[in-house]
Scaffold this active site. Structure first.
Site, PDB file in Angstrom:
ATOM      1  CB  SER A 152      16.424 151.238  94.591  1.00  0.00           C
ATOM      2  OG  SER A 152      15.298 151.804  93.717  1.00  0.00           O
ATOM      3  CG  HIS A 189      10.452 143.358  99.445  1.00  0.00           C
ATOM      4  ND1 HIS A 189      11.299 144.070 100.418  1.00  0.00           N
ATOM      5  CD2 HIS A 189       9.712 144.248  98.712  1.00  0.00           C
ATOM      6  CE1 HIS A 189      10.913 145.408 100.251  1.00  0.00           C
ATOM      7  NE2 HIS A 189      10.018 145.505  99.419  1.00  0.00           N
ATOM      8  NE  ARG A 220       8.581 145.624  93.542  1.00  0.00           N
ATOM      9  CZ  ARG A 220       8.564 146.123  94.351  1.00  0.00           C
ATOM     10  NH1 ARG A 220       7.749 145.889  95.305  1.00  0.00           N
ATOM     11  NH2 ARG A 220       8.767 147.628  94.448  1.00  0.00           N
ATOM     12  NE  ARG A 247       4.113 146.180  98.901  1.00  0.00           N
ATOM     13  CZ  ARG A 247       5.237 147.024  98.565  1.00  0.00           C
ATOM     14  NH1 ARG A 247       5.188 147.845  97.784  1.00  0.00           N
ATOM     15  NH2 ARG A 247       6.509 146.376  98.699  1.00  0.00           N
ATOM     16  CD  GLU A 281       4.534 143.870 105.201  1.00  0.00           C
ATOM     17  OE1 GLU A 281       5.384 144.712 105.651  1.00  0.00           O
ATOM     18  OE2 GLU A 281       5.014 142.677 104.781  1.00  0.00           O
ATOM     19  N   GLY A 309       2.687 148.444 117.514  1.00  0.00           N
ATOM     20  CA  GLY A 309       3.442 148.638 116.370  1.00  0.00           C
ATOM     21  C   GLY A 309       3.413 149.966 116.197  1.00  0.00           C
ATOM     22  CG  HIS A 323      12.238 143.325  95.625  1.00  0.00           C
ATOM     23  ND1 HIS A 323      13.394 143.940  94.639  1.00  0.00           N
ATOM     24  CD2 HIS A 323      11.413 144.625  95.767  1.00  0.00           C
ATOM     25  CE1 HIS A 323      13.168 145.053  94.325  1.00  0.00           C
ATOM     26  NE2 HIS A 323      11.915 145.638  94.947  1.00  0.00           N
TER      27      HIS A 323
END
Ligand code: FES
Lengths: 267, 642
Positions: free
Chosen positions: B287, B404, B333, B438, B428, B43, B269
């Site tokens: 956003s 999300h 959120r 988070r 993550e 990754g 989200h």
């Protein structure tokens, strides 16, 4: 959900088995295309249909599907990333087309971007150009406090404008010389607008340009097609700036080379 | 369930000094010996890119793998908002302690204190490093860095580069990597996917990858393996993750003995562009800064499909402002998402599908003028317009929650090592710092903290203390041949099922079960149903899957099939974990555990722990281990946003 009018399209798509084989345009008819679909969702739909007929689905590059990773490509009706300005293929929507339209879908074409399969191309050359000098040589842990290096807002903004490049390669694909000057100049401009980037500026320019040439990208003859197709609006003024900086850097390096000769000769 | 708590190996002492002391007490590898060690980094997002670059600078031999055609394209690139640090440049009262406290509280008291404290401590070094690399952060006119408040934080600690912070930080890490490539310290393998982890003598010693272009399986050996492969949000099919984001690398590690921690913690989200139809392939996030000025509402009446403009003020329900007068549209959120689902379930959703709520800028435009709003949100409005063909200046935007981020991941100790020696997980991909929820602008911080400033120390300690390289092995070792064979068998099995359904049909069906029962609100009956449905779907998959083509060359269907086969197991574990955690916390809302005001009710007596699952076989029930969470520095409180 109310049924909005679905479209039927004629697709002419480049199919090529692998890097060694010869490719050809192949015709498909696709119906049931909703205007709200993205261009790549339209291709997904085609692929589902091909799979149901036991046929090989069309391979194409994509990942984020939100216009930022630079993975998607395609030349649509002769234009890299299709007809909409400042838009990547993944963000192009089918409402930009009409039912009955014929769409030509081809890979990005350039000597330095060989086709791998169907619409997928190999853009590893861009990584090689960055490895030739598109960085600031600072090891982790050795940075001063971030506010110790002030950067004027204007320069920070200009650096950001250039740094917005997503490395998709549309500039190369749309240039008749397959030049990578817009890509290279954007990276050079990003770093040279910042004081942090000054130290290695000359060396960076010379080695990135040399690498670009060595990889088989063509020369820039000011066609400006690259700027027209760039999904991030990178300006060709970066190229003019690069040319000026290149001349200066080349001159300086010649001088220092001849100085070296003189010094050696005096022994 | 085993009754001994797992040991997170957090050193003892004053939390403010633990990391310093630990760095001193860890073993070091002599600089001239480092080139003898090979490290595999899978990754190239913020965690993997920063780790590969830094380890190479230190002198290790690094092999870096990514699934895209270039390390620059990893999905960290899509993060918009920003990155937190405790610089306190605005002089508004921020400190390491405050970021630590906010993160533990924001995570609803389900993270490990010492890890979070360390994260806050190194946050400033990250900003210094990135600025020095040339990341074009936003600046004030005097040339210093700009900050903004983000995600409801009371201090301005978020650094940003327009709306493309993730992109710029990633390009910084990528450039640091390419610098090391040019010096010959990193070899990059693009378009490769990990398909097996190779273990020798109980340690991680290599990987098998599949070359996406040729279809070939390849063997790579090393002295340690770092998984930096992101989250597993695509288990839900629709999410804001990239198309190739997947859980397979972590899942292979789990099946080889690495524990999987808190798989049920997912973040949904609230401000995403709603689904347009059944051919939707992914979702796009906007956003959440939009919630600073936009007002969220739905009609009061059910099934009211009139245009927003025709709905009079007294017929509108501004449900967040109504219910949470103190925070209004800026509630966290999870609270915003759950309430949106609530009104949609009540048939008061808007748009063609009824699966969205309004986010309205009418009043802000009236107050501040169109131009001012455009300056602040113009880019987001444009993006919205491009996708939906609707103009947010003249009619309200429509939004709906989407998956999300996943807070769960491979269990790691304080050194970021999984329960397999020599296997580390960063970013993550691990579970460690965000608890059950988070905070905004913390993902970028954690990925870079792990890669730039933590693993470079803890990996050296592993090498110096364990000397894995003295156990000399290479890719001819039989463990590599076995792993290779099992990968080969798996792909030919997938190719030879000869069924009738495409991979996507299975993935979509899985996504539906997950969203319905393991989504924003969960309950016992639903979770049991989900497990049943997933097990059933998995059986169907192995009976009725159709993959066209062969294993030679590019085969996009085969690639997807391999990932979805893993999602079909991972989804079950997520549901199982959610079922066992009978409390609500952060993003995990159990309907059985709510306050009288219908807010999440934690159960600290019974669930103040990490749940770490051990694989026992595909069709066997995994074992649930726990790591007790002990809070010595923050007082546990019930979140309240009223
Ligand atoms: S798929 Fe990422 S930019 Fe198009």
């Amino acid at each position: 959900m109310s049924e909005r009018a679905k479209m039927t399209l004629k697709l002419k798509i480049w199919r090529q088995e692998n890097a060694r084989s010869k490719g050809r345009m192949t015709d498909y008819t696709l119906s049931g295309v909703s205007p709200d679909m993205s261009f790549l969702e339209m291709l997904d739909l085609l692929n589902e249909q091909l799979i149901s007929q036991d046929k090989d689905p069309v391979s194409f590059d994509h990942d984020c599907r939100e216009g930022i990773c630079g993975m998607c490509s395609l030349v649509i009706n002769g234009q890299a990333h299709g007809p909409e300005a400042l838009t990547t293929t993944c963000q192009l929507h089918m409402r930009k087309f009409k039912s009955g339209d014929t769409l030509f879908i081809e890979p990005f074409r350039a000597k330095a971007f060989p086709v791998l399969k169907d619409l997928m191309v190999d853009r590893a050359a861009f990584d090689e150009i960055i490895a030739a000098g598109g960085f600031i040589d600072i090891a982790t842990g050795s940075a001063p406090d971030a506010n110790a290096i002030p950067v004027s807002k204007i320069n920070a903004d200009l650096a950001m404008d250039a740094a917005a490049c997503i490395g998709c390669g549309a500039c190369v694909a749309s240039c008749k010389n397959a030049s990578a000057m817009l890509f290279v100049s954007a990276k050079v401009a990003h770093l040279s607008h910042l004081p942090q980037g000054q130290v290695e500026a000359d060396k960076r320019i010379l080695s990135m340009v040399a690498k670009m040439d060595a990889l088989g990208f063509g020369n820039c003859t000011n066609e400006a097609e690259c700027q027209a197709v760039c999904p991030k609006g990178i300006s060709i003024s970066n190229i003019a700036r690069l040319n000026r900086q290149y001349l200066r850097a080349a001159l300086l390096s010649e001088e220092s080379e001849s100085m070296d000769c003189l010094e050696e000769g005096s022994h | 369930m085993s009754d001994r708590s797992l040991d997170g190996r957090v050193p003892f002492g004053d939390i403010r000094q633990i990391w310093d002391r630990h760095r001193f007490s860890m073993n070091l590898v002599n600089p001239s010996n480092r080139r003898k060690y090979k490290v595999i980094v899978v990754g190239t997002g913020l965690a993997g890119g920063s780790a590969a670059a830094t380890l190479a600078e230190q002198g290790y031999k690094v092999a870096s793998f990514c699934i895209q055609d270039s390390p620059r394209r990893a999905h960290s690139i899509a993060a918009q908002g920003g990155i937190n640090a405790t610089k306190n440049y605005p002089n508004d009262g921020d400190s390491v302690w405050r970021l630590f406290y906010d993160t533990v509280k924001g995570g609803d008291f389900r993270s490990r204190e010492a890890n979070v404290y360390r994260l806050a401590q190194v946050s400033n070094n990250i900003i210094d490093q990135c600025a020095a690399q040339g990341v074009p952060f936003a600046r004030e006119y005097g040339g210093t860095l700009s900050n903004r408040s983000f995600g409801g934080a009371q201090v301005s600690r978020t650094f940003y580069a327009r709306g493309q912070t993730g992109q710029q930080l990633l390009l910084g890490a990528y450039s640091a990597m390419m610098k090391e490539v040019s010096k010959g310290h990193i070899t990059v393998y693009t378009r490769r996917e990990l398909v097996e982890l190779v273990m020798i003598h109980g340690r991680a010693r290599g990987i098998i990858t599949r070359n996406i272009i040729t279809g070939e399986l390849e063997k790579y050996s090393a002295d340690a393996v770092l998984l930096c492969t992101g989250g597993y949000g695509n288990t839900y099919f629709l999410s804001t993750n990239a198309m190739t984001s997947n859980g397979s690398a972590a899942w292979k590690a789990y099946k080889k003995g690495a524990y999987f921690a808190n798989p049920c913690y997912t973040q949904i989200h609230p401000t995403c562009i709603p689904v347009h139809g059944e051919n939707q392939s992914k979702l796009t996030l906007m956003s959440e800064s939009l919630r600073n000025d936009g007002r969220v509402w739905v009609p009061k009446a059910r099934n009211d499909r009139r245009l927003a403009i025709d709905i009079a003020e007294h017929e509108r329900d501004y449900f967040l402002e109504e219910k949470y007068p103190a925070f209004g549209n800026l509630v966290p959120r999870d609270v915003a998402s759950r309430n949106a689902k609530g009104v949609v379930d009540d048939q008061r959703g808007v748009g063609e599908t009824g699966l969205s709520v309004f986010l309205d800028f009418r009043d802000t435009i009236k107050r501040d003028g169109k131009e001012a709003v455009g300056q602040k949100y113009g880019n987001l409005f444009e993006m919205y317009n491009r996708i939906t063909d609707e103009d947010p200046y003249s009619r309200p935007m429509r939004i709906y929650p989407a998956v999300h981020y996943t807070m769960g991941g491979l269990w790691v100790d304080y050194n970021l090592m999984t329960s397999i020696p020599g296997l580390f997980a960063l970013g993550e991909c691990n579970f460690s710092d965000h608890g059950s929820n988070r905070l905004g602008a913390s993902a970028l911080m954690q990925g870079l903290a792990d890669g730039y400033f933590i693993i470079p120390y803890t990996l050296g300690n592993y090498f110096a203390a364990e000397h894995p390289h003295e156990d000399i092995i290479d890719v001819e070792h039989e463990a590599f041949h076995e792993a290779m064979q099992s990968a080969k068998d798996r792909f030919s099995e997938l190719l030879n099922i000869g069924g009738s359904r495409s991979v996507d049909t299975f993935h979509k069906a899985l996504g539906q079960s997950m969203w319905e029962y393991v989504g924003m609100a969960r309950n016992e009956a639903g979770l049991k149903k989900a497990i049943e449905e997933i097990v059933d779907l998995r059986t169907q998959f192995w009976k009725d899957l159709k993959v066209t083509g062969t294993d030679v060359g590019v085969n996009i269907e085969l690639e997807k099939a391999n990932r979805v086969a893993d999602f079909l197991e991972l989804g079950e574990l997520m549901a199982r974990d959610a079922l066992e955690r009978k409390e609500s916390c952060g993003g995990h809302f159990r309907e059985e555990s709510q306050t009288e005001q219908h807010e999440a009710q934690r159960d600290d007596t019974n669930f103040s722990h990490v749940a770490a699952w051990e694989f026992k076989g595909v069709d066997a029930v995994p074992e649930r281990h726990i790591e007790d969470l002990i809070f010595e520095h923050v007082r546990l409180t019930q979140r309240s946003y009223k």
